[in-house]
Design a protein around this motif. Structure first.
Motif, PDB file in Angstrom:
ATOM      1  N   SER A 111       0.830  -1.208   0.000  1.00  0.00           N
ATOM      2  CA  SER A 111       0.000   0.000   0.000  1.00  0.00           C
ATOM      3  C   SER A 111       0.862   1.255   0.000  1.00  0.00           C
ATOM      4  O   SER A 111       0.515   2.259  -0.644  1.00  0.00           O
ATOM      5  N   SER A 148      -3.613  -0.064  -7.520  1.00  0.00           N
ATOM      6  CA  SER A 148      -3.940  -0.674  -6.238  1.00  0.00           C
ATOM      7  C   SER A 148      -2.728  -1.406  -5.665  1.00  0.00           C
ATOM      8  O   SER A 148      -1.764  -1.702  -6.379  1.00  0.00           O
ATOM      9  N   SER A 185       2.189   1.687  -3.515  1.00  0.00           N
ATOM     10  CA  SER A 185       1.133   2.135  -4.429  1.00  0.00           C
ATOM     11  C   SER A 185       0.850   3.626  -4.240  1.00  0.00           C
ATOM     12  O   SER A 185       0.616   4.341  -5.222  1.00  0.00           O
TER      13      SER A 185
END
Length: 329
Positions: A71, A86, A74
Motif C-alpha cells: 500500500s 492498487s 502504491s
C-alpha cells in the motif's frame, strides 16, 4: 501446427503430437486462415495501469525499501504517476519480477562497536581449524517454559468462527512457569544439564553451582589446552568470576557481545526445545519439566554437536563477509 495441417496431417494427429486438445488445434488454424498470422488477436479488457518501465521502478522502490508495504508503494507510485494503482497490482507486478513478501530474518541489534568487535574476533580466529575449535567448551544459559509460545499453533476454522470457544488457545500467566538451565558442549562430549533452582543466576551461584560443579570437572577431559567460552552476561564477567577463573587457571575466550549466531550451543537449545514439544506426554509441572529436559538433553547425539562445531570456520567467514553484521547462523 499450421505447417503440419497444410501437409495433410489430421487435426487429431497434430493434437496428439503436441499434447493439446483437438479444439485448440482447430482454433489456431482458424485464426491463421482469418488473419494470416500466428499471434493472438487483440483482446478486450481493462488496459494495464502501469508500463514495463513503471513496473521496473516499482521493483527498485521495493528493493530500496524492502520493509515497505504494498500500500505504501502504491501511494508513492500514484503520487508520481497521478494514476490509480492498487496495492494488489503492486504485489502482482513485484511477483512477476521474482519478489515475494516473506517473513524477515531476525537477529540482535548490532551497533557499530558490536560490528567492530565481531570483526576483530573473527579475524583473530579466522585461521583456526576444527582441531582448535574442538578444545573449546561452548556454554550458555537458556529458559524453557511449560507452555512454549513458539507461534506455530494453527487452527482450522470457518470464516466468522475466530472467537468460538473451541478455537481459543488458553495460556496461563508467565506460560505456566519456566526453568532456567545451563549446559556446555564440546567436540567429543557435553556436560550434564544443570537445572537452576533459582529464577536468576548471580556471580556467586554461577561460581559454586556451575563453574565448580560442572566446568572444573570437565576441564581435565580436554587437557591443558582447554578454553571456556561464555557470553558477556553479568555473572560471567563479574570481578569475582574473573578472579575465580584466574585462581583455578581456566582460560576464557574474549567473546564479542550480541553474538548468539557464533555460539553453536544456540542450535542445541533449539534441538532441545523441539524434542520437548514432540514428547508424547507433555510435562504438567516444573518438576516434570526439569526431568524431561534432562532426559531429552541426554538423547542429543554427539554427531549433531560435532557438525555444529565443525561449522565454526564457516561462521567466521560469514561474519567477515557481512562486515560484522548478522549472519544466517
Amino acid at each position: 501446427m499450421v505447417a503440419l495441417i497444410e501437409e495433410g496431417r489430421s487435426r487429431r494427429s497434430v493434437a496428439n503430437e503436441y499434447h493439446v486438445s483437438e479444439k485448440c488445434v482447430r482454433n489456431i488454424y482458424k485464426r491463421y486462415l482469418e488473419t494470416g498470422q500466428y499471434a493472438h488477436r487483440p483482446r478486450t479488457g481493462r488496459p494495464r495501469s502501469t508500463s514495463a518501465r513503471e513496473d521496473r521502478n516499482n521493483t527498485r522502490i521495493a528493493l530500496r525499501t524492502p520493509f515497505a508495504m504494498a500500500s505504501t508503494i502504491s501511494r508513492e507510485v500514484r503520487s508520481v504517476l497521478n494514476a490509480p494503482i492498487s496495492s494488489r497490482t503492486v504485489q502482482r507486478r513485484l511477483q512477476a519480477y521474482g519478489l515475494r513478501s516473506c517473513k524477515p530474518a531476525t537477529g540482535p541489534v548490532l551497533s557499530r562497536q558490536h560490528k567492530v568487535a565481531r570483526l576483530n574476533f573473527e579475524r583473530t580466529y579466522a585461521m583456526w581449524t576444527v582441531t582448535e575449535w574442538s578444545r573449546i567448551l561452548f556454554t550458555d544459559e537458556s529458559r524453557f517454559s511449560l507452555q512454549d509460545p513458539d507461534g506455530r499453533v494453527r487452527v482450522w476454522r470457518r470464516r466468522g468462527e475466530r472467537y468460538n470457544q473451541q478455537n481459543f488457545v488458553q495460556r496461563s500467566n508467565f506460560f505456566g512457569g519456566s526453568k532456567m538451565v545451563w549446559g556446555g558442549i564440546q567436540y567429543d562430549a557435553k556436560t550434564e544439564l544443570h537445572i537452576c533452582q533459582r529464577p536468576s543466576v548471580n556471580a556467586d551461584i554461577y561460581i559454586t553451582d556451575i563453574l565448580q560443579d560442572h566446568v572444573m570437572p570437565f576441564a581435565p577431559f580436554v587437557g591443558a589446552e582447554f578454553i571456556l567460552q561464555q557470553d558477556n552476561a553479568r555473572p560471567h564477567v563479574a570481578a569475582s568470576t574473573k578472579a575465580f577463573l584466574g585462581e583455578v587457571g581456566i582460560r576464557t575466550m574474549n567473546w564479542p557481545a550480541c553474538s548468539p549466531d557464533l555460539n553453536p550451543i544456540e542450535h542445541v537449545w533449539d534441538m532441545l526445545g523441539r524434542r520437548l514439544r514432540n514428547r508424547n506426554l507433555q510435562p504438567n509441572s516444573l518438576l516434570e519439566l526439569s526431568n524431561a529436559l534432562i532426559e531429552e538433553w541426554g538423547t542429543i547425539a554427539q554427531d549433531d554437536i560435532r557438525s555444529l562445531i565443525q561449522s565454526m570456520p564457516e561462521r567466521c567467514s560469514a561474519v567477515i563477509a557481512a562486515r560484522g553484521g548478522n549472519t544466517k547462523y
